[in-house]
Design a protein around this motif. Sequence first.
Motif, PDB file in Angstrom:
ATOM      1  N   TYR A  80      69.689  -1.384   3.824  1.00 23.04           N
ATOM      2  CA  TYR A  80      68.176  -1.005   3.420  1.00 23.04           C
ATOM      3  C   TYR A  80      67.991  -0.040   2.214  1.00 23.04           C
ATOM      4  O   TYR A  80      66.940  -0.252   1.853  1.00 23.04           O
ATOM      5  N   SER A 140      66.183  -1.732  -0.391  1.00 25.48           N
ATOM      6  CA  SER A 140      64.670  -1.800  -0.233  1.00 25.48           C
ATOM      7  C   SER A 140      63.815  -0.729  -0.758  1.00 25.48           C
ATOM      8  O   SER A 140      62.732  -0.995  -0.656  1.00 25.48           O
ATOM      9  N   SER A 162      58.472   2.998   0.769  1.00 27.14           N
ATOM     10  CA  SER A 162      60.021   2.818   1.028  1.00 27.14           C
ATOM     11  C   SER A 162      60.807   3.745   0.932  1.00 27.14           C
ATOM     12  O   SER A 162      61.815   4.113   1.766  1.00 27.14           O
TER      13      SER A 162
END
Length: 238
Positions: free
Chosen positions: A123, A126, A132
């Motif tokens: 992740y 991301s 985020s």
Amino acid sequence: MKIKMKCLAIVTLSGAMFTGNVAAGPTIDLDYQGATHGFNNGSMSNTATSSTYSNYNAGMFNFTTSNAVGASPVAWTGALDAFCIDLDVFLDKTNRTYELKTADSYFNNANLVSSIGKLYTGYQSSVVDEDSSAAFQLALWEVIYETGGSYGLQNGNFQADTGFSGSRTMADGWLAGLAGQSEDYVMYVLDAVTVPDGKDSQDLLVFTPKPPVSVPEPGTLALLGLGLAGLVARRKKA
């Protein structure tokens, strides 16, 4: 209610020399450039320690690096993005040096380091905006500080409140998929070197890609096969 200090202040370094403890590993100086994508703000609690962390900023920090000393497995390129590890320590604004340690030696917990590696592999790419960036920091804190047996920022002993809004929801989604991720990174910690006044500073998590596994080229394998075949033929003649 125990109020913890916010993870806000960052180090600024310019080749400072210290007479305190001597770092055993490679060191690097950091110059804070700001939040990479900005911060989201909210509160967290840890029922295992009866602690409340109020009005916290979560997000990724950006630094420039200088004065690298010692052979380092991290290829310093002049820029560095890093996330916080601690919850109750200010990042020092004065001149500071950090010692690079392996995450294994710093945490002394193989399962924890494995989970952090999976979080980064699955992740970290991301992290593209304020939401985020805060989500990744929340997920990292959850992995480090949750001792309730499963991950999730809305339950267990370590929790984040609704002040983090969409970032908390995003982090919970990543944590739910953590077990299925691979581990493509080697994790390291920049541990703040103690200064003469004894003031502590925030430790930071960094990573580097795992070195590629060396696999013989097809031509080499073919030649090896021919060599083995030749040995077999010679044995039959004998």
